[in-house]
Each structure stands twice: as structure tokens, then as C-alpha cells.
Design a protein around this motif. Structure first.
Motif, PDB file in Angstrom:
ATOM      1  N   UNK A   1       1.897  25.671 -16.715  1.00 37.02           N
ATOM      2  CA  UNK A   1       1.997  27.003 -16.116  1.00 37.02           C
ATOM      3  C   UNK A   1       1.158  28.052 -16.827  1.00 37.02           C
ATOM      4  N   UNK A   2       0.034  27.622 -17.419  1.00 34.47           N
ATOM      5  CA  UNK A   2      -0.858  28.604 -18.030  1.00 34.47           C
ATOM      6  C   UNK A   2      -2.164  28.674 -17.240  1.00 34.47           C
ATOM      7  N   UNK A   3      -2.719  29.876 -17.202  1.00 32.82           N
ATOM      8  CA  UNK A   3      -4.031  30.038 -16.590  1.00 32.82           C
ATOM      9  C   UNK A   3      -5.049  30.170 -17.694  1.00 32.82           C
ATOM     10  N   UNK A   4      -6.271  29.682 -17.480  1.00 37.57           N
ATOM     11  CA  UNK A   4      -7.284  29.946 -18.502  1.00 37.57           C
ATOM     12  C   UNK A   4      -8.632  30.313 -17.926  1.00 37.57           C
ATOM     13  N   UNK A   5      -9.300  31.144 -18.707  1.00 40.88           N
ATOM     14  CA  UNK A   5     -10.682  31.501 -18.418  1.00 40.88           C
ATOM     15  C   UNK A   5     -11.463  31.205 -19.686  1.00 40.88           C
ATOM     16  N   UNK A   6     -12.308  30.208 -19.616  1.00 39.03           N
ATOM     17  CA  UNK A   6     -13.144  29.895 -20.767  1.00 39.03           C
ATOM     18  C   UNK A   6     -14.556  30.358 -20.471  1.00 39.03           C
ATOM     19  N   UNK A   7     -15.236  30.743 -21.526  1.00 37.20           N
ATOM     20  CA  UNK A   7     -16.575  31.288 -21.392  1.00 37.20           C
ATOM     21  C   UNK A   7     -17.481  30.365 -20.581  1.00 37.20           C
ATOM     22  N   UNK A   8     -17.420  29.080 -20.901  1.00 37.00           N
ATOM     23  CA  UNK A   8     -18.354  28.155 -20.257  1.00 37.00           C
ATOM     24  C   UNK A   8     -17.733  27.431 -19.058  1.00 37.00           C
ATOM     25  N   UNK A   9     -16.510  27.849 -18.710  1.00 27.87           N
ATOM     26  CA  UNK A   9     -15.883  27.192 -17.565  1.00 27.87           C
ATOM     27  C   UNK A   9     -16.228  27.972 -16.301  1.00 27.87           C
ATOM     28  N   UNK A  10     -17.333  27.574 -15.697  1.00 25.81           N
ATOM     29  CA  UNK A  10     -17.857  28.309 -14.541  1.00 25.81           C
ATOM     30  C   UNK A  10     -16.956  28.102 -13.327  1.00 25.81           C
ATOM     31  N   UNK A  11     -17.239  28.826 -12.277  1.00 25.16           N
ATOM     32  CA  UNK A  11     -16.555  28.615 -11.008  1.00 25.16           C
ATOM     33  C   UNK A  11     -16.994  27.263 -10.442  1.00 25.16           C
ATOM     34  N   UNK A  12     -16.163  26.698  -9.552  1.00 25.40           N
ATOM     35  CA  UNK A  12     -16.551  25.446  -8.909  1.00 25.40           C
ATOM     36  C   UNK A  12     -17.659  25.753  -7.912  1.00 25.40           C
ATOM     37  N   UNK A  13     -18.867  25.204  -8.120  1.00 28.89           N
ATOM     38  CA  UNK A  13     -20.013  25.591  -7.277  1.00 28.89           C
ATOM     39  C   UNK A  13     -19.877  25.106  -5.831  1.00 28.89           C
ATOM     40  N   UNK A  14     -19.089  24.042  -5.626  1.00 29.33           N
ATOM     41  CA  UNK A  14     -18.965  23.474  -4.282  1.00 29.33           C
ATOM     42  C   UNK A  14     -17.841  24.129  -3.485  1.00 29.33           C
ATOM     43  N   UNK A  15     -17.151  25.086  -4.092  1.00 31.84           N
ATOM     44  CA  UNK A  15     -16.100  25.818  -3.372  1.00 31.84           C
ATOM     45  C   UNK A  15     -16.536  27.263  -3.202  1.00 31.84           C
ATOM     46  N   UNK A  16     -16.224  27.863  -2.049  1.00 33.61           N
ATOM     47  CA  UNK A  16     -16.518  29.283  -1.886  1.00 33.61           C
ATOM     48  C   UNK A  16     -15.505  30.096  -2.698  1.00 33.61           C
ATOM     49  N   UNK A  17     -15.609  31.430  -2.618  1.00 32.86           N
ATOM     50  CA  UNK A  17     -14.767  32.263  -3.473  1.00 32.86           C
ATOM     51  C   UNK A  17     -13.282  32.057  -3.137  1.00 32.86           C
ATOM     52  N   UNK A  18     -12.978  31.962  -1.845  1.00 34.27           N
ATOM     53  CA  UNK A  18     -11.588  31.704  -1.459  1.00 34.27           C
ATOM     54  C   UNK A  18     -11.110  30.372  -2.043  1.00 34.27           C
ATOM     55  N   UNK A  19     -11.966  29.369  -1.980  1.00 30.94           N
ATOM     56  CA  UNK A  19     -11.616  28.052  -2.504  1.00 30.94           C
ATOM     57  C   UNK A  19     -11.370  28.105  -4.003  1.00 30.94           C
ATOM     58  N   UNK A  20     -12.182  28.885  -4.701  1.00 30.61           N
ATOM     59  CA  UNK A  20     -12.017  29.020  -6.148  1.00 30.61           C
ATOM     60  C   UNK A  20     -10.709  29.731  -6.490  1.00 30.61           C
ATOM     61  N   UNK A  21     -10.490  30.889  -5.852  1.00 26.46           N
ATOM     62  CA  UNK A  21      -9.288  31.682  -6.186  1.00 26.46           C
ATOM     63  C   UNK A  21      -8.026  30.924  -5.777  1.00 26.46           C
ATOM     64  N   UNK A  22      -8.133  30.149  -4.689  1.00 26.56           N
ATOM     65  CA  UNK A  22      -6.967  29.426  -4.182  1.00 26.56           C
ATOM     66  C   UNK A  22      -6.749  28.081  -4.852  1.00 26.56           C
ATOM     67  N   UNK A  23      -7.611  27.738  -5.807  1.00 25.04           N
ATOM     68  CA  UNK A  23      -7.571  26.399  -6.391  1.00 25.04           C
ATOM     69  C   UNK A  23      -6.212  26.032  -6.975  1.00 25.04           C
ATOM     70  N   UNK A  24      -5.568  26.995  -7.623  1.00 25.36           N
ATOM     71  CA  UNK A  24      -4.267  26.707  -8.248  1.00 25.36           C
ATOM     72  C   UNK A  24      -3.091  26.905  -7.305  1.00 25.36           C
ATOM     73  N   UNK A  25      -3.386  27.133  -6.017  1.00 30.66           N
ATOM     74  CA  UNK A  25      -2.310  27.436  -5.052  1.00 30.66           C
ATOM     75  C   UNK A  25      -2.095  26.279  -4.085  1.00 30.66           C
TER      76      UNK A  25
END
Ligand SMILES: Nc1ncnc2c1ncn2[C@@H]1O[C@H](COP(=O)(O)OP(=O)(O)OP(=O)(O)O)[C@@H](O)[C@H]1O
Ligand SMILES: [Mg+2]
Length: 373
Positions: A83-107
Motif C-alpha cells: 500500500x505504498x506509492x513511489x516516485x523514483x527519479x529514473x522510474x519513467x512513465x510507462x511509454x506504451x500507456x497514455x496518461x490515463x493508463x499511467x494514472x490508472x495503473x494502480x486502480x
């Protein structure tokens, strides 16, 4: 014990291939608190975050998130179960998912309608409404970092881990994005552990700062306390520039060119370093704020150079210690003629100008010289 949404690390030790990199590490983050892990490169900051995230098996100690033990040696919950979220410097967005897909990834477990509403709400929170169907490569670096933050916060994690999340951004963008991030964390009362090696960033973000050195916590406390009451020479120098002189403690105090500092328990005869913040040096006639404590020992000083750094001015001076009084004024302190002075606002005396400089003793720190190891 931490409350419902806190984070608790106890007695953590970690070694890579037998080389210890984290030792005796204990830290509790209260629910809704933002704590910064601050320290030089290689001191173990990322290792701590990886242990909390469950990306690295725990070798010793215990990790509790929101009252639940998530890690003990040999019994690590996987990252997705913590149940933790993380943002790592080098952990880019998933390039094959659009923004909705990225934000919704954990949902993934959220019903479709709720999921879309949550994605829209999160994008709105980071001021990216209208980018739902954009692709990561179409966004600027700052926008991508904000999407990463929205992605991490979308599932309402119990805690969030940020590893130098702003370091890839240029100065102006960095302050804008971290300001936004802080508002988001605070308005959602998110428990956060934020890694940085930049003391200004730590002071900007943190409710409390844990200063790390070589795998250990050197000092933990409110940013103002860490800055104004550093527990060690390392912390004092890491938190901000200092002028440094050697001195030897006397019966009456700790000698400096400006006069003696209070003994504060230092034994006469002890060799010490005196660290003096550039803003502790007060230039007569240049004060724009109120000098709260009576400064000691105004000395003549000649300007070597002065530069405007934006909100403050940085003046290099050569202190003129009177040779006939040198014994009294220095009282055994080593002469150190080149000093850095920070003055609020714009104060740019020409090279060669004669000034009078005194010392605010509250911003001078005395530490015994460490015995050679
Ligand atoms: N997977 C690994 N295998 C071996 N050694 C590692 C590994 N990861 C990190 N280290 C070493 O452990 C120490 C701590 O690394 P860590 O990445 O935690 O430091 P850091 O404080 O995050 O540094 P930086 O500010 O440079 O990111 C370093 O000496 C590093 O070289
Ligand atoms: Mg790191």
C-alpha cells in the motif's frame, strides 16, 4: 507505536555483498508527516526507500506501515501488497500507456466509472486536465513528473516514497513542481518519506529532516533545529556554507577574532573548530532585518568581491585584525582572513570598501576536533 497511517522503521541494517551500507537505522514517520532523508551521495538513502517499498529483501530489523508489519527478515510482503506509492527519479512513465493508463495503473481493482473519475480528479489536482489521452513523450519533464506523482497518489496509498523526484528538472521548474507536490501531500495528509541530497529542498519539503551519513542517521529534527542547532560538524557543513576557524578553548570561552564564544560545556584546552554561518556576520549599516542578539566584536574588514545572488548578497571580505591587539582579540584562535558574509537583499559594496563586521554568536557552532581514526 505509529498511528493508523504512519511508517516505522526499527533497527534496520543492510549490506550489499557483505558491505554494510545501512546501520542502526530507526525512524518513525507520523501519519500525514513529510520526512526528508537528506545526505550525500552513497549514504544509503535509496536503499532505505527500496527496503520500505519491498524492492529489496530486509536483512535485519522491522518495517511497519499503517500498523501492519510488512517486512521482517525472511518475511517480506511484496511491493504491491504494502500500500505504498513511489516516485523514483529514473522510474519513467510507462511509454506504451497514455496518461490515463499511467494514472490508472494502480486502480486495477476499481470499477471502470470510479476509475475514470479518479483519474480525472488526480489530473486536475496536478493541473493537467485535458491530458487524459496524451502520451508520455508528448509531455515536458515537469508534466511527466506531475503525472508520476498523480499515478503514485491515485490509489490513496498509506504512504508515499519519493526518491529525488525533482532532480531531473531545471531550477525554476523544480521549485514549481515541488511546491505543487507539497500542497498535494499536505492537503491529502499523505505520510511521505522524501529523499534528497539538497538541503534547501529538504528544508522546503520537510516537517522533519533525518540527516544521514554513511548509512546512519546523524541527526533528526525540525528543519529549523537542524539548521540552527546542528548536532555535529558534518550536519552544520552539510546544511549550508560555513566559515571555519581552528581554535583552542580557554577558561573564559572559545576564542574567535570577534571575541570569545560561550564555553557551553567545552573543556579548556580542547582543540575545536568554530563554524560560522555567512549570515551570522553582520555588516554595520547593512542590516535590513532586525539583529535580535547583540553581535560581538565589530572588526574592520576590506571587501574583496561582492555578488548579488538574488534574494541575498554574498560578500567576500578580508578581516583586519589589529596586530597590536591580535593576542587579545584572537586569543589563540588561528588567523583566518578570508570570510564569506551573506547579507539580505542587495548590498554590493565596491572592492576595497572598508566595512565593520560583527558576529551573531547564536549562529556560530563549536565542535571538538575529531580524533584521527
Ligand atoms: N544493488 C547494489 N549492489 C551493490 N551495491 C549497491 C547496490 N545499490 C547500492 N549500492 C551501494 O550502496 C551504497 C548506498 O547506495 P544508495 O543508492 O542507497 O545511496 P544514495 O544515498 O541513494 O546515493 P545517491 O544520492 O547517489 O542516490 C552505495 O555505496 C552504493 O554504491
Ligand atoms: Mg539514491
Amino acid at each position: 507505536m505509529t498511528g493508523p497511517a504512519g511508517l516505522e522503521l526499527t533497527d534496520i541494517h543492510h549490506a550489499y555483498d557483505g558491505t554494510p551500507v545501512v546501520r542502526d537505522f530507526a525512524l518513525a514517520v507520523a501519519p500525514g508527516e513529510v520526512v526528508c532523508l537528506l545526505g550525500p551521495s552513497g549514504c544509503g538513502k535509496t536503499t532505505i526507500l527500496r527496503l520500505v517499498a519491498g524492492l529489496e529483501p530486509l536483512q535485519r530489523g522491522r518495517i511497519v506501515i499503517a500498523g501492519r508489519v510488512v517486512g521482517t527478515p525472511g518475511r517480506d510482503l511484496p511491493p504491491e501488497a504494502r500500500g505504498v506509492g513511489f516516485v523514483f527519479q529514473d522510474m519513467a512513465l510507462f511509454p506504451h500507456l497514455d496518461i490515463a493508463g499511467n494514472v490508472g495503473f494502480g486502480l486495477r481493482k476499481t470499477a471502470a466509472g470510479d476509475k475514470r473519475a479518479r483519474i480525472d480528479a488526480m489530473l486536475s489536482r496536478v493541473h493537467l486536465d485535458g491530458y487524459v489521452h496524451a502520451w508520455p513523450h508528448q509531455l515536458s519533464g515537469g508534466q511527466q513528473q506531475r503525472v508520476a506523482l498523480a499515478r503514485a497518489l491515485a490509489p490513496s496509498p498509506r504512504a508515499i516514497l519519493l526518491d529525488e523526484p525533482f532532480s531531473g528538472l531545471d531550477t525554476r521548474l523544480r521549485s514549481a513542481v515541488r511546491d505543487e507536490a507539497l500542497h498535494l501531500l499536505k492537503s491529502d495528509k499523505v505520510t511521505a518519506l522524501v529523499v534528497t541530497h539538497d538541503p534547501e529542498e529538504a528544508m522546503f519539503m520537510a516537517d522533519r529532516i533525518a540527516v544521514m551519513r554513511a548509512g546512519r542517521i546523524e541527526q533528526v529534527g525540525a528543519p529549523a533545529d537542524i539548521y540552527t542547532q546542528p548536532a555535529s560538524e558534518f550536519v552544520a557543513e552539510f546544511m549550508g556554507e560555513v566559515n571555519r576557524i581552528d581554535s583552542v578553548v580557554r577558561d573564559v570561552g572559545v576564542p574567535t577574532p570577534f571575541g570569545p564564544l560561550p564555553l557551553n560545556g567545552h573543556a579548556p584546552g580542547t582543540a575545536v573548530h568554530v563554524l560560522i554561518r555567512p549570515e551570522a556576520l553582520k555588516v554595520a549599516g547593512a542590516e535590513q532585518g532586525i539583529v535580535a542578539a547583540a553581535p560581538i566584536g565589530a572588526l574592520p574588514a576590506r571587501v574583496l568581491a561582492s555578488r548579488l545572488l538574488g534574494r541575498t548578497s554574498w560578500v567576500h571580505v578580508c578581516l583586519q585584525t589589529d596586530p597590536t591587539h591580535r593576542h587579545d582579540s584572537l586569543g589563540g584562535a588561528e588567523e583566518h582572513s578570508h570570510w564569506h558574509v551573506r547579507v539580505p537583499g542587495q548590498f554590493l559594496p565596491a572592492e576595497g570598501t572598508e566595512l565593520r563586521v560583527s558576529l551573531d554568536p547564536r549562529q556560530a557552532f563549536v565542535f571538538p576536533v575529531a580524533a584521527p581514526t
